[in-house]
Design a protein around this motif. Structure first.
Motif, PDB file in Angstrom:
ATOM      1  N   GLU A 143       3.759   1.287  -0.945  1.00  0.00           N
ATOM      2  CA  GLU A 143       4.657   1.420  -2.205  1.00  0.00           C
ATOM      3  C   GLU A 143       3.984   2.031  -3.285  1.00  0.00           C
ATOM      4  OE1 GLU A 143       6.391  -2.439  -2.644  1.00  0.00           O
ATOM      5  OE2 GLU A 143       7.933  -2.263  -1.208  1.00  0.00           O
ATOM      6  N   ALA A 144       2.627   1.550  -3.465  1.00  0.00           N
ATOM      7  CA  ALA A 144       1.757   1.944  -4.413  1.00  0.00           C
ATOM      8  C   ALA A 144       1.689   3.579  -4.557  1.00  0.00           C
ATOM      9  CB  ALA A 144       0.500   1.305  -4.371  1.00  0.00           C
ATOM     10  N   ALA A 145       1.446   3.807  -3.119  1.00  0.00           N
ATOM     11  CA  ALA A 145       1.167   5.399  -2.801  1.00  0.00           C
ATOM     12  C   ALA A 145       2.452   6.161  -3.388  1.00  0.00           C
ATOM     13  CB  ALA A 145       0.754   5.500  -1.483  1.00  0.00           C
ATOM     14  N   ARG A 146       3.493   5.653  -2.667  1.00  0.00           N
ATOM     15  CA  ARG A 146       4.680   6.455  -3.091  1.00  0.00           C
ATOM     16  C   ARG A 146       4.987   6.298  -4.354  1.00  0.00           C
ATOM     17  NH1 ARG A 146       7.856   7.801   1.412  1.00  0.00           N
ATOM     18  NH2 ARG A 146       8.653   9.385  -0.218  1.00  0.00           N
ATOM     19  N   SER A 147       4.866   5.342  -5.145  1.00  0.00           N
ATOM     20  CA  SER A 147       5.384   5.222  -6.633  1.00  0.00           C
ATOM     21  C   SER A 147       4.468   6.361  -7.497  1.00  0.00           C
ATOM     22  CB  SER A 147       4.962   3.916  -7.232  1.00  0.00           C
ATOM     23  OG  SER A 147       3.461   3.499  -7.427  1.00  0.00           O
ATOM     24  N   LEU A 148       3.322   6.737  -6.913  1.00  0.00           N
ATOM     25  CA  LEU A 148       2.569   7.411  -7.787  1.00  0.00           C
ATOM     26  C   LEU A 148       3.087   8.918  -7.196  1.00  0.00           C
ATOM     27  CD1 LEU A 148      -1.224   6.243  -6.819  1.00  0.00           C
ATOM     28  CD2 LEU A 148      -0.116   6.339  -9.117  1.00  0.00           C
ATOM     29  N   GLY A 149       3.945   9.178  -6.355  1.00  0.00           N
ATOM     30  CA  GLY A 149       4.496  10.466  -6.284  1.00  0.00           C
ATOM     31  C   GLY A 149       3.882  11.131  -4.787  1.00  0.00           C
ATOM     32  N   LEU A 150       2.997  10.515  -4.077  1.00  0.00           N
ATOM     33  CA  LEU A 150       2.542  10.875  -2.746  1.00  0.00           C
ATOM     34  C   LEU A 150       3.780  10.624  -1.859  1.00  0.00           C
ATOM     35  CD1 LEU A 150      -0.841   9.143  -2.587  1.00  0.00           C
ATOM     36  CD2 LEU A 150      -0.532  11.447  -2.931  1.00  0.00           C
ATOM     37  N   GLY A 151       3.864  11.944  -0.957  1.00  0.00           N
ATOM     38  CA  GLY A 151       4.851  12.038  -0.099  1.00  0.00           C
ATOM     39  C   GLY A 151       4.597  11.095   1.279  1.00  0.00           C
ATOM     40  N   GLN A 182       1.100  -1.265   0.154  1.00  0.00           N
ATOM     41  CA  GLN A 182      -0.003  -0.081   0.147  1.00  0.00           C
ATOM     42  C   GLN A 182       0.827   1.327   0.138  1.00  0.00           C
ATOM     43  OE1 GLN A 182      -3.701   0.063   0.247  1.00  0.00           O
ATOM     44  NE2 GLN A 182      -3.475  -1.975  -0.768  1.00  0.00           N
TER      45      GLN A 182
END
Lengths: 242, 214
Positions: free
Chosen positions: B117-125, B115
């Motif tokens: 990793e998915a969020a961070r890979s989208l560019g979320l901090g 979860q």
């Protein structure tokens, strides 16, 4: 300028050296397929390209930006590099539509309305327009993965990374996901795909990288790599999977 | 029967005090718990240690000792003077905060790494990832345990009667000695606590059903 330039990449987990020395270049609109035995470091290689793994040595340039430089705003770089995971990793507490709109809205790529319009277009494109209001738990594996692709595309990335996108799917679901990926490739998306689907690699790959033991053992156009492998390890691997 | 009817208005006044203290302390406690949990998981060793020492200190000492320390101990230093209600609220909040922090920490850690990793890979901090992706999922999982701790904290407020806070238990003690009917007064006291806690857990399961993970 190359989309991705990898120079002498190294990655260790404690004492375990997973990537020993890898260098390669990915140009715009290229589709690179990465194959190799499990544990060879191919997923780790992919995860270094958006720094989901801390890089132990060497350099990775994304559109000229050295992401190993700690001063680089990695979140900014990641907005241009979409990623699709083997386990989908959809947000289970959000609807399909919210999964797709969350990042663009929170990262101010546009207002809610524009994001939803784009999300519907993307969902339509992956064949799931009618599932916008569903929750991930109500979808099949193949549908989940197609939503995950739409979610990544919502950020308008310039590069897409795929980490064994079809490995967790039932066989009859694989085709739908591969079709979406093929369409993306034809539209000129720069893609790096870690995969066990040799058919996909042969058909869509501009180049195929064979990774084993922490090195890129061989790198060539699919016809040559599959038809006329140069290294013993490549031959041994291909003889098992083809 | 007459004693109960006479005592009842006093008990209701005490109940108001109990609920007032509980509602402030539980909100404060939850905020303390959230902050301590995030310190515990922060990528800085010193912060992890500070949080761990706090949790260990609270878990390793009795509530009543904490209460005496804050009310009598801190007041004796002379820098400030906490009245007994404030000291009580602070103690319940800090005590609940320590336990909440462990619940929240476990809840956060139970969310799959994919979860993040998915969020961070989208560019979320990391803060956005925590706020929009991890915490909403973690809270749903934590709700039953949070309810449990809230009930424990509500019951802990009865100990504030020891420092003279006019809470439900204190009113009960006064009525028991005033009416010479300890049996019935304490029976009623118990029933009131039971009903309040029962309503609280009904509210919690309503919220749980409402936010159930699909």
């Amino acid at each position: 300028m190359s989309m991705i330039r990898v120079e002498n990449l190294k990655k260790s987990f404690g004492d375990l050296e997973v990537i020993k020395d890898m260098s390669t270049v990915v140009e715009e609109k290229e589709v690179i397929c990465v194959i190799g035995p499990s544990g060879s470091g191919k997923s780790t290689f992919l995860r270094c390209l958006n720094r989901l793994e801390d890089i132990s040595g060497g350099h990775v340039y994304i559109e000229g930006t050295d992401i190993t430089n700690p001063k680089v705003d990695i979140n900014k770089v990641r907005q241009d590099v979409g990623m699709v995971f083997q386990q989908f990793n959809l947000f289970p507490h959000k609807t399909v539509l919210q999964n797709v709109t969350l990042a663009p809205v929170k990262l101010k790529k546009g207002d809610q309305k524009a994001a939803e319009k784009k999300a519907y277009e993307l969902l339509e494109k992956v064949g799931l327009g009618e599932k916008a209001k569903a929750y991930p738990g109500e979808l099949s594996g193949g549908q989940k993965q197609r939503v995950a692709i739409a979610r990544a595309l919502a950020m308008d990335p310039k590069i897409m990374l795929f980490d064994e996108p079809t490995s967790a799917l039932d066989p009859e679901m694989v085709g739908d996901v591969l079709d979406v990926m093929k369409q993306l490739a034809r539209e000129g998306m720069t893609m790096v795909v870690v995969t066990h689907e040799m058919g996909f690699a042969a058909e869509m790959g501009d180049r195929v990288l064979f990774i084993d033991g922490g090195y890129i053992v061989e790198e060539n156009v699919p016809k040559e790599l599959f038809g006329n492998p140069q290294h013993e390890r490549t031959k041994a691997f291909l003889s098992k999977v083809l | 029967m007459q004693t109960i009817i006479n005592a009842f208005p006093y008990l209701m006044e005490g109940l108001q005090v109990t609920l007032y203290i509980f509602s402030i302390a539980i909100v404060l406690g939850f905020l303390i718990g959230l902050v301590v949990a995030l310190l515990r998981l922060a990528p800085f060793k010193i912060l992890n240690w500070v949080a761990k020492i706090f949790v260990d200190a609270i878990r390793g000492t009795p509530f009543i000792v904490q209460l005496f320390f804050i009310y009598f101990g801190l007041n004796s230093l002379g820098f400030f003077s906490l009245d007994n209600t404030t000291a009580g609220i602070v103690t319940v909040a800090i005590n609940a905060g320590a336990y909440f922090s462990e619940i929240i920490r476990a809840g956060i850690q139970s969310i799959d790494k994919g979860q993040t990793e998915a969020a961070r890979s989208l560019g979320l901090g990391s803060t956005q990832t925590m706020r929009y992706i991890i915490l909403p999922q973690a809270f749903r999982r934590m709700l039953p345990t949070i309810t449990n701790q809230a009930i424990i904290s509500l019951k802990d407020t009865s100990l504030l009667s020891v420092i003279g806070v006019a809470d439900l238990t204190q009113e009960g003690r006064i009525q028991a000695s005033a009416t010479f009917d300890a049996f019935n007064v304490y029976l009623i006291l118990g029933i009131i606590y039971f009903v309040v806690i029962y309503l609280l857990s009904m509210l919690a399961s309503f919220v749980e059903r409402k936010f159930v993970l699909r």
